[in-house]
Design a protein around this motif. Structure first.
Motif, short mmCIF file in Angstrom:
data_model
loop_
_atom_site.label_atom_id
_atom_site.label_comp_id
_atom_site.label_asym_id
_atom_site.label_seq_id
_atom_site.Cartn_x
_atom_site.Cartn_y
_atom_site.Cartn_z
N PRO A 71 43.68 44.52 37.28
CA PRO A 71 43.97 45.88 36.23
C PRO A 71 44.17 46.90 37.03
N SER A 72 45.23 47.84 36.87
CA SER A 72 45.44 49.14 37.41
C SER A 72 44.23 49.90 37.31
N THR A 73 43.56 50.12 36.16
CA THR A 73 42.61 50.80 35.69
C THR A 73 41.48 50.66 36.65
N LEU A 74 41.24 49.34 37.13
CA LEU A 74 40.18 48.99 38.15
C LEU A 74 40.22 49.43 39.59
N THR A 75 41.63 49.34 39.93
CA THR A 75 41.91 49.67 41.24
C THR A 75 41.98 51.13 41.62
N ASP A 76 42.25 51.93 40.32
CA ASP A 76 42.23 53.20 40.40
C ASP A 76 40.81 53.80 40.42
N ALA A 77 39.86 53.37 39.59
CA ALA A 77 38.52 53.56 39.38
C ALA A 77 37.86 53.38 41.04
N ALA A 133 37.85 42.08 28.53
CA ALA A 133 37.41 43.12 27.52
C ALA A 133 38.25 43.05 26.25
N LYS A 134 37.62 43.27 25.40
CA LYS A 134 38.31 43.10 23.87
C LYS A 134 38.75 44.61 23.68
N THR A 135 37.92 45.55 23.95
CA THR A 135 38.18 46.90 23.50
C THR A 135 38.21 47.79 24.67
N ASN A 136 39.01 48.91 24.60
CA ASN A 136 38.86 49.97 25.77
C ASN A 136 37.81 50.59 26.25
N ALA A 137 36.74 50.69 25.11
CA ALA A 137 35.11 50.98 25.37
C ALA A 137 34.81 49.93 26.29
N THR A 138 34.79 48.86 25.87
CA THR A 138 34.21 47.70 26.81
C THR A 138 34.74 47.59 28.00
N ARG A 139 36.06 47.73 28.30
CA ARG A 139 36.73 47.79 29.59
C ARG A 139 36.32 49.03 30.59
N ASP A 140 36.26 50.12 29.76
CA ASP A 140 35.62 51.22 30.54
C ASP A 140 34.14 51.17 31.06
N ARG A 141 33.45 50.49 30.16
CA ARG A 141 32.11 50.39 30.68
C ARG A 141 31.81 49.30 31.72
N ARG A 142 32.74 48.30 31.67
CA ARG A 142 32.76 47.41 32.76
C ARG A 142 33.29 47.94 34.06
N ILE A 143 34.30 48.86 33.92
CA ILE A 143 34.95 49.22 35.15
C ILE A 143 33.77 50.15 36.01
#
Length: 200
Positions: free
Chosen positions: A135-141, A170-180
């Motif tokens: 996921p690009s959100t992960l590579t960016d972080a 991750a099912k939600t953006n909040a969960t995704r962001d927490r995991r990242i």
């Protein structure tokens, strides 16, 4: 009682109400079927060791238990249909287990394979998995953290895939962001996604 047995006692006692009868039943069955098997905690869950080799394992999770055989000629349909670690799919009650005779036969086959000097079947079957898109959100972080970026660049494909799966599930953006955020912290420390279970 061995140290391994005491640790398995503690492991079972700490599990949810649904899981304790499953784990206790399988444990008793292993010892009745393979009296030479000894107990150990490996990768944070109970294993039964026969002649120095991992014969079988069991584990409990939030909503299910699992049982695995290190030496097995095939994997049951239950795992394919239900997912989950191990060979018997997600076990939520004693009724989900195969009949005791079937379990004894699985243990006997596994012991016979160890006696014959066979390699664990999962090692022979294992094929390299296709790379997952990260996921690009992960590579960016990761790119925003120099220490994480350095470690990430040296990670083997399996560790990259583990993180990509975890973030992608991750099912939600909040969960995704927490995991990242957690992933970047662990990666910066050189840790894989499943670092708690990796052999030390």
């Amino acid at each position: 009682m061995t140290d391994g047995s005491a640790r398995v006692d503690a492991y079972i006692a700490a599990q949810a109400d649904f899981a304790r009868p499953i784990l206790s039943h399988f444990r008793a069955l292993v010892h009745a079927a393979q009296p030479d098997a000894v107990e150990a905690i490996k990768w944070s869950f109970p294993h039964f060791v026969y002649r120095g080799k991992n014969l079988a394992s069991m584990a409990a999770f939030k909503g299910h238990a699992s049982i695995g055989f290190w030496y097995s000629e095939d994997e049951t349909a239950a795992r394919t249909e239900q997912g989950g670690m191990g060979h018997l799919g997600k076990i939520t009650s004693l009724t989900d287990l195969p009949a005791d005779d079937a379990l004894r036969a699985m243990l006997a086959r596994a012991a016979a394979m160890i006696d014959a000097g066979a390699k664990p079947q999962w090692m022979e079957r294992r094929q390299p998995r296709e790379a997952l898109p990260v996921p690009s959100t992960l590579t960016d972080a990761i790119a925003a953290s120099p220490s994480a970026a350095t470690v990430w660049a040296a990670f083997p494909p399996g560790k990259i895939r583990d993180y990509a799966e975890w973030i992608g599930e991750a099912k939600t953006n909040a969960t995704r962001d927490r995991r990242i955020a957690q992933a970047v912290e662990w990666i910066a420390q050189g840790k894989g996604r499943n670092w708690k279970y990796e052999k030390r």
